[in-house]
Design an enzyme around this catalytic site. Structure first.
Site, PDB file in Angstrom:
ATOM      1  N   ARG A 268       0.839  -1.189   0.000  1.00 45.28           N
ATOM      2  CA  ARG A 268       0.000   0.000   0.000  1.00 45.28           C
ATOM      3  C   ARG A 268       0.879   1.246   0.000  1.00 45.28           C
ATOM      4  O   ARG A 268       2.041   1.213   0.410  1.00 45.28           O
ATOM      5  CB  ARG A 268      -0.921   0.003   1.222  1.00 45.28           C
ATOM      6  CG  ARG A 268      -1.848  -1.210   1.298  1.00 45.28           C
ATOM      7  CD  ARG A 268      -2.626  -1.224   2.596  1.00 45.28           C
ATOM      8  NE  ARG A 268      -3.522  -2.385   2.668  1.00 45.28           N
ATOM      9  CZ  ARG A 268      -3.184  -3.560   3.161  1.00 45.28           C
ATOM     10  NH1 ARG A 268      -1.940  -3.757   3.616  1.00 45.28           N
ATOM     11  NH2 ARG A 268      -4.046  -4.562   3.200  1.00 45.28           N
ATOM     12  N   LYS A 293      -2.529  -2.494   8.040  1.00 48.57           N
ATOM     13  CA  LYS A 293      -3.715  -3.091   8.650  1.00 48.57           C
ATOM     14  C   LYS A 293      -3.427  -4.186   9.655  1.00 48.57           C
ATOM     15  O   LYS A 293      -4.288  -4.534  10.443  1.00 48.57           O
ATOM     16  CB  LYS A 293      -4.646  -3.638   7.561  1.00 48.57           C
ATOM     17  CG  LYS A 293      -5.257  -2.564   6.680  1.00 48.57           C
ATOM     18  CD  LYS A 293      -6.316  -3.140   5.761  1.00 48.57           C
ATOM     19  CE  LYS A 293      -7.010  -2.040   4.965  1.00 48.57           C
ATOM     20  NZ  LYS A 293      -8.091  -2.572   4.106  1.00 48.57           N
ATOM     21  N   HIS A 363      -3.315   2.041  -5.212  1.00 46.73           N
ATOM     22  CA  HIS A 363      -3.926   0.749  -4.914  1.00 46.73           C
ATOM     23  C   HIS A 363      -4.188  -0.058  -6.176  1.00 46.73           C
ATOM     24  O   HIS A 363      -4.260  -1.293  -6.123  1.00 46.73           O
ATOM     25  CB  HIS A 363      -5.224   0.949  -4.128  1.00 46.73           C
ATOM     26  CG  HIS A 363      -5.417  -0.077  -3.053  1.00 46.73           C
ATOM     27  ND1 HIS A 363      -4.639  -0.123  -1.914  1.00 46.73           N
ATOM     28  CD2 HIS A 363      -6.289  -1.117  -2.954  1.00 46.73           C
ATOM     29  CE1 HIS A 363      -5.036  -1.130  -1.153  1.00 46.73           C
ATOM     30  NE2 HIS A 363      -6.014  -1.753  -1.765  1.00 46.73           N
ATOM     31  N   ARG A 366      -1.480  -2.406  -6.687  1.00 45.87           N
ATOM     32  CA  ARG A 366      -1.603  -3.571  -5.807  1.00 45.87           C
ATOM     33  C   ARG A 366      -2.501  -4.624  -6.448  1.00 45.87           C
ATOM     34  O   ARG A 366      -2.204  -5.821  -6.407  1.00 45.87           O
ATOM     35  CB  ARG A 366      -2.169  -3.116  -4.462  1.00 45.87           C
ATOM     36  CG  ARG A 366      -2.358  -4.212  -3.415  1.00 45.87           C
ATOM     37  CD  ARG A 366      -2.753  -3.555  -2.097  1.00 45.87           C
ATOM     38  NE  ARG A 366      -3.221  -4.501  -1.107  1.00 45.87           N
ATOM     39  CZ  ARG A 366      -2.447  -5.181  -0.278  1.00 45.87           C
ATOM     40  NH1 ARG A 366      -1.131  -5.042  -0.349  1.00 45.87           N
ATOM     41  NH2 ARG A 366      -2.963  -6.005   0.612  1.00 45.87           N
ATOM     42  N   HIS A 389      -2.690 -10.362   3.462  1.00 47.63           N
ATOM     43  CA  HIS A 389      -4.095 -10.598   3.800  1.00 47.63           C
ATOM     44  C   HIS A 389      -4.197 -11.586   4.962  1.00 47.63           C
ATOM     45  O   HIS A 389      -3.510 -12.612   4.978  1.00 47.63           O
ATOM     46  CB  HIS A 389      -4.854 -11.169   2.594  1.00 47.63           C
ATOM     47  CG  HIS A 389      -5.093 -10.164   1.523  1.00 47.63           C
ATOM     48  ND1 HIS A 389      -5.394 -10.520   0.226  1.00 47.63           N
ATOM     49  CD2 HIS A 389      -5.078  -8.802   1.540  1.00 47.63           C
ATOM     50  CE1 HIS A 389      -5.556  -9.431  -0.503  1.00 47.63           C
ATOM     51  NE2 HIS A 389      -5.369  -8.379   0.278  1.00 47.63           N
ATOM     52  N   TYR A 398      -9.503 -11.905  -6.307  1.00 49.33           N
ATOM     53  CA  TYR A 398      -8.658 -11.671  -7.474  1.00 49.33           C
ATOM     54  C   TYR A 398      -8.776 -12.787  -8.500  1.00 49.33           C
ATOM     55  O   TYR A 398      -8.494 -12.583  -9.684  1.00 49.33           O
ATOM     56  CB  TYR A 398      -7.201 -11.499  -7.037  1.00 49.33           C
ATOM     57  CG  TYR A 398      -6.976 -10.207  -6.311  1.00 49.33           C
ATOM     58  CD1 TYR A 398      -6.905  -8.997  -6.998  1.00 49.33           C
ATOM     59  CD2 TYR A 398      -6.864 -10.175  -4.926  1.00 49.33           C
ATOM     60  CE1 TYR A 398      -6.718  -7.808  -6.337  1.00 49.33           C
ATOM     61  CE2 TYR A 398      -6.672  -8.988  -4.246  1.00 49.33           C
ATOM     62  CZ  TYR A 398      -6.603  -7.814  -4.958  1.00 49.33           C
ATOM     63  OH  TYR A 398      -6.423  -6.625  -4.290  1.00 49.33           O
TER      64      TYR A 398
END
Length: 418
Positions: A268, A293, A363, A366, A389, A398
């Protein structure tokens, strides 16, 4: 300091004999440490004399100065230099005087800011923030996003010093409807707003700030599963924008290093912005990012091409600074690059080469990185680990984005099997 800026004896004498010489010298030293050019500092040094004179700073060393007084002094100073007060030059000069005076006085701890009255919702948000951080253990990015969503709603809901006890579900629904009908927000955005408001009102109900049942009654528009599939440029486009910044201009050298990090590692923009000099282990060829995150770090092997781009930026472009972040602003005052500047780095390249994309920010790279990993045959677990993740469902989406591979499956000829 003054000897380095002024060579004419009369100019130097004026600087050294004027009041507050130590205060001016210290402030100019700070400006030099921030990377300001000699020309800029010379202009500032001259202006500091006027600021001290028009605000009579030496005559009242213990007084603090408020913004209205600075603006009046700026008007008097501007009239002396620009007789026509309505001219654009006069306006710009007033703004410049005001801005520089406020900065210098802040440095001297003599700038008086009016006390901001504490509102009811400020205290509520502070306690809600502490609850999310300490009790729920949410990441700083999640907490910040939630509070940013709730705050404007509380300002409108509690307008006129209303109590939260008087708020009804209809009040909340009306504000959400306003976001849709007047401000034209997308359904996904309204869903996120509603989610943040539900979290806040659940906490408010627990604290007894509002009637019970509001949180459960907040409705959000229905968003179909995978309605907003992540969209990124093709890998060919990514290679084009990386190649486009492989020049010798300072901005191209910096942008090239940033784009390489975003594309290769799928991180990010905030994670690139937080990257520090000590996060790159050149001996072990390893680079470590602080995740936005997961409140943790994630290390990757340092790609030779990425390492070369960073080395070139640090040797040829990066300003000398006490800041430990790798990427700094190009203009003084030198500091860490902002998320907005990071967005501009990607956007100005993608808009030229992929204008049809819905999103042109960092993003999207990404998403392009994730799709490329899917194409290379990596498992969802491996891709999720690469992207940081925690939930495989965040990665599974994805697989639905790779339309080219889905078409290959649809066109597959089963031959004699049928």
């Amino acid at each position: 300091m003054f000897n380095q800026l002024f060579f004419r004896s009369d100019a130097l004498t004026r600087q050294l004999s004027a009041p507050l010489v130590d205060e001016r010298r210290q402030y100019l030293a700070l400006c030099a440490a921030q990377g300001m050019s000699k020309c800029t500092m010379e202009v500032k040094a001259r202006l500091l004399l006027s600021i001290a004179e028009y605000l009579r700073l030496a005559e009242r060393p213990n007084d603090t100065i408020a913004l209205p007084e600075i603006k009046k002094a700026a008007s008097r100073w501007s009239r002396h230099n620009w007789p026509s007060p309505k001219s654009s030059q006069a306006k710009r000069s007033r703004e410049y005087f005001t801005a520089q005076a406020a900065k210098w006085l802040t440095f001297l701890n003599r700038f008086r800011t009016p006390p901001k009255p504490a509102s009811v919702y400020d205290q509520m948000l502070a306690e809600f923030r502490a609850f999310m951080e300490e009790d729920r253990g949410l990441s700083p990015a999640t907490v910040k996003g939630c509070c940013s969503s709730v705050r404007p709603f509380l300002i409108q809901l509690l307008d006129g010093r209303r109590s939260l006890q008087t708020i009804t579900v209809s009040d909340v629904d009306s504000l959400l409807a306003q976001k849709v009908n007047e401000e034209h927000y997308a359904r996904v955005s309204i869903r996120d707003y509603a989610s943040s408001l539900r979290s806040f009102f659940r906490y408010a109900e627990m604290r007894g700030w509002c009637p019970v049942g509001i949180a459960a009654s907040i409705m959000a528009p229905r968003v179909f599963k995978h309605e907003t599939l992540p969209a990124g440029p093709t890998w060919d486009v990514v290679q084009e924008i990386v190649d486009a910044t492989a020049g010798d201009r300072p901005i191209a050298i910096r942008d090239h290093a940033i784009l390489m990090l975003l594309a290769v590692y799928g991180v990010r923009s905030g994670e690139v912005g937080r990257l520090q000099l000590t996060d790159i282990d050149w001996q072990l060829e390893k680079i470590t990012f602080t995740r936005s995150k997961m409140a943790g770090t994630h290390s990757f092997p340092l790609s030779p091409s990425v390492g070369a781009a960073i080395i070139r930026y640090m040797k040829e472009v990066r300003p000398k600074s006490l800041h430990r972040q790798v990427f700094l602003t190009r203009r003084a005052p030198v500091g860490p690059i902002s998320n907005g500047a990071m967005w501009a780095v990607v956007s100005r390249q993608l808009r030229k080469r992929a204008p049809s994309l819905k999103h042109h920010g960092p993003h999207s790279l990404r998403h392009a990185c994730a799709t490329r990993l899917i194409n290379q045959g990596l498992s969802l677990k491996e891709i999720g680990d690469h992207l940081g993740h925690r939930d495989v469902e965040a990665t599974r989406i994805y697989a639905k984005v790779d339309l080219a591979r889905l078409r290959d499956v649809a066109d597959f000829d089963l031959g004699e099997l049928l």
